[in-house]
Design a protein around this motif. Sequence first.
Motif, PDB file in Angstrom:
ATOM      1  N   GLU A   6       0.830  -1.200   0.000  1.00  0.00           N
ATOM      2  CA  GLU A   6       0.000   0.000   0.000  1.00  0.00           C
ATOM      3  C   GLU A   6       0.864   1.250   0.000  1.00  0.00           C
ATOM      4  O   GLU A   6       1.979   1.252   0.515  1.00  0.00           O
ATOM      5  CB  GLU A   6      -0.902   0.010   1.240  1.00  0.00           C
ATOM      6  N   SER A   7       0.307   2.321  -0.516  1.00  0.00           N
ATOM      7  CA  SER A   7       0.971   3.614  -0.471  1.00  0.00           C
ATOM      8  C   SER A   7      -0.089   4.709  -0.547  1.00  0.00           C
ATOM      9  O   SER A   7      -1.244   4.443  -0.908  1.00  0.00           O
ATOM     10  CB  SER A   7       1.958   3.762  -1.632  1.00  0.00           C
ATOM     11  N   GLY A   8       0.320   5.916  -0.181  1.00  0.00           N
ATOM     12  CA  GLY A   8      -0.553   7.064  -0.351  1.00  0.00           C
ATOM     13  C   GLY A   8      -1.147   7.634   0.914  1.00  0.00           C
ATOM     14  O   GLY A   8      -1.841   8.650   0.866  1.00  0.00           O
ATOM     15  N   GLY A   9      -0.905   7.009   2.046  1.00  0.00           N
ATOM     16  CA  GLY A   9      -1.432   7.560   3.283  1.00  0.00           C
ATOM     17  C   GLY A   9      -0.682   8.820   3.689  1.00  0.00           C
ATOM     18  O   GLY A   9       0.300   9.208   3.058  1.00  0.00           O
ATOM     19  N   GLY A  10      -1.171   9.455   4.746  1.00  0.00           N
ATOM     20  CA  GLY A  10      -0.506  10.655   5.232  1.00  0.00           C
ATOM     21  C   GLY A  10      -1.409  11.490   6.099  1.00  0.00           C
ATOM     22  O   GLY A  10      -2.463  11.045   6.559  1.00  0.00           O
ATOM     23  N   LEU A  11      -0.967  12.726   6.310  1.00  0.00           N
ATOM     24  CA  LEU A  11      -1.688  13.686   7.137  1.00  0.00           C
ATOM     25  C   LEU A  11      -2.335  14.728   6.230  1.00  0.00           C
ATOM     26  O   LEU A  11      -1.666  15.287   5.351  1.00  0.00           O
ATOM     27  CB  LEU A  11      -0.724  14.358   8.110  1.00  0.00           C
ATOM     28  N   VAL A  12      -3.612  14.978   6.459  1.00  0.00           N
ATOM     29  CA  VAL A  12      -4.333  15.939   5.634  1.00  0.00           C
ATOM     30  C   VAL A  12      -5.328  16.680   6.509  1.00  0.00           C
ATOM     31  O   VAL A  12      -5.801  16.143   7.516  1.00  0.00           O
ATOM     32  CB  VAL A  12      -5.032  15.228   4.456  1.00  0.00           C
ATOM     33  N   GLN A  13      -5.647  17.884   6.129  1.00  0.00           N
ATOM     34  CA  GLN A  13      -6.648  18.658   6.871  1.00  0.00           C
ATOM     35  C   GLN A  13      -8.052  18.208   6.464  1.00  0.00           C
ATOM     36  O   GLN A  13      -8.274  17.699   5.360  1.00  0.00           O
ATOM     37  CB  GLN A  13      -6.485  20.143   6.589  1.00  0.00           C
ATOM     38  N   ALA A  14      -8.971  18.433   7.368  1.00  0.00           N
ATOM     39  CA  ALA A  14     -10.368  18.117   7.069  1.00  0.00           C
ATOM     40  C   ALA A  14     -10.802  18.832   5.796  1.00  0.00           C
ATOM     41  O   ALA A  14     -10.460  19.997   5.573  1.00  0.00           O
ATOM     42  CB  ALA A  14     -11.251  18.527   8.239  1.00  0.00           C
ATOM     43  N   GLY A  15     -11.528  18.094   4.951  1.00  0.00           N
ATOM     44  CA  GLY A  15     -11.952  18.617   3.668  1.00  0.00           C
ATOM     45  C   GLY A  15     -11.000  18.300   2.539  1.00  0.00           C
ATOM     46  O   GLY A  15     -11.331  18.506   1.363  1.00  0.00           O
ATOM     47  N   GLY A  16      -9.835  17.803   2.891  1.00  0.00           N
ATOM     48  CA  GLY A  16      -8.832  17.489   1.885  1.00  0.00           C
ATOM     49  C   GLY A  16      -9.033  16.120   1.252  1.00  0.00           C
ATOM     50  O   GLY A  16     -10.030  15.431   1.526  1.00  0.00           O
ATOM     51  N   SER A  17      -8.076  15.744   0.421  1.00  0.00           N
ATOM     52  CA  SER A  17      -8.168  14.491  -0.333  1.00  0.00           C
ATOM     53  C   SER A  17      -6.868  13.713  -0.235  1.00  0.00           C
ATOM     54  O   SER A  17      -5.787  14.291  -0.069  1.00  0.00           O
ATOM     55  CB  SER A  17      -8.465  14.776  -1.811  1.00  0.00           C
ATOM     56  N   LEU A  18      -7.007  12.410  -0.343  1.00  0.00           N
ATOM     57  CA  LEU A  18      -5.868  11.502  -0.456  1.00  0.00           C
ATOM     58  C   LEU A  18      -6.244  10.378  -1.412  1.00  0.00           C
ATOM     59  O   LEU A  18      -7.424  10.043  -1.538  1.00  0.00           O
ATOM     60  CB  LEU A  18      -5.485  10.890   0.894  1.00  0.00           C
ATOM     61  N   ARG A  19      -5.231   9.798  -2.030  1.00  0.00           N
ATOM     62  CA  ARG A  19      -5.466   8.646  -2.887  1.00  0.00           C
ATOM     63  C   ARG A  19      -4.559   7.511  -2.435  1.00  0.00           C
ATOM     64  O   ARG A  19      -3.333   7.657  -2.440  1.00  0.00           O
ATOM     65  CB  ARG A  19      -5.181   8.975  -4.345  1.00  0.00           C
ATOM     66  N   LEU A  20      -5.171   6.415  -2.057  1.00  0.00           N
ATOM     67  CA  LEU A  20      -4.422   5.237  -1.648  1.00  0.00           C
ATOM     68  C   LEU A  20      -4.284   4.284  -2.837  1.00  0.00           C
ATOM     69  O   LEU A  20      -5.200   4.168  -3.658  1.00  0.00           O
ATOM     70  CB  LEU A  20      -5.122   4.506  -0.507  1.00  0.00           C
ATOM     71  N   SER A  21      -3.144   3.612  -2.884  1.00  0.00           N
ATOM     72  CA  SER A  21      -2.903   2.588  -3.901  1.00  0.00           C
ATOM     73  C   SER A  21      -2.475   1.302  -3.224  1.00  0.00           C
ATOM     74  O   SER A  21      -1.828   1.330  -2.173  1.00  0.00           O
ATOM     75  CB  SER A  21      -1.809   3.037  -4.872  1.00  0.00           C
TER      76      SER A  21
END
Length: 125
Positions: A6-21
């Motif tokens: 897996e990859s793509g995790g992290g820290l983001v602010q509310a309302g933001g986006s992330l994409r996991l693979s």
Amino acid sequence: QVQLVESGGGLVQAGGSLRLSCAASGIIFSINAMGWYRQAPGKQRELVAGITSGGSTNYADSVKGRFTISRDNAKNTVYLQMNSLKPEDTAVYYCNADKVIYYSGSYRRTEYDYWGQGTQVTVSS
């Protein structure tokens, strides 16, 4: 023989986006259903989204309309696009592969229920 990475995790602010693979390695013939699960501290692991080899999808009610699962069968990879993230989405996200048919030397093997190592997603308020 087969690993899910897996990859793509992290820290983001509310309302933001992330994409996991999540990519399955190995000499793979086919993978049945794939999915994303998550586990928050003190809580049970829960299904977030699933997708069949034919592309049918299902989602947890809490993420419907915000998350999208997709897969590339040629790359043996599943994705999770997460939009409008909320603090309650904070968890370790795990990739899962159901029935996997793969080659080990000259043998074709079938195994079930592979899991990735998990990737942390943290959403700050």
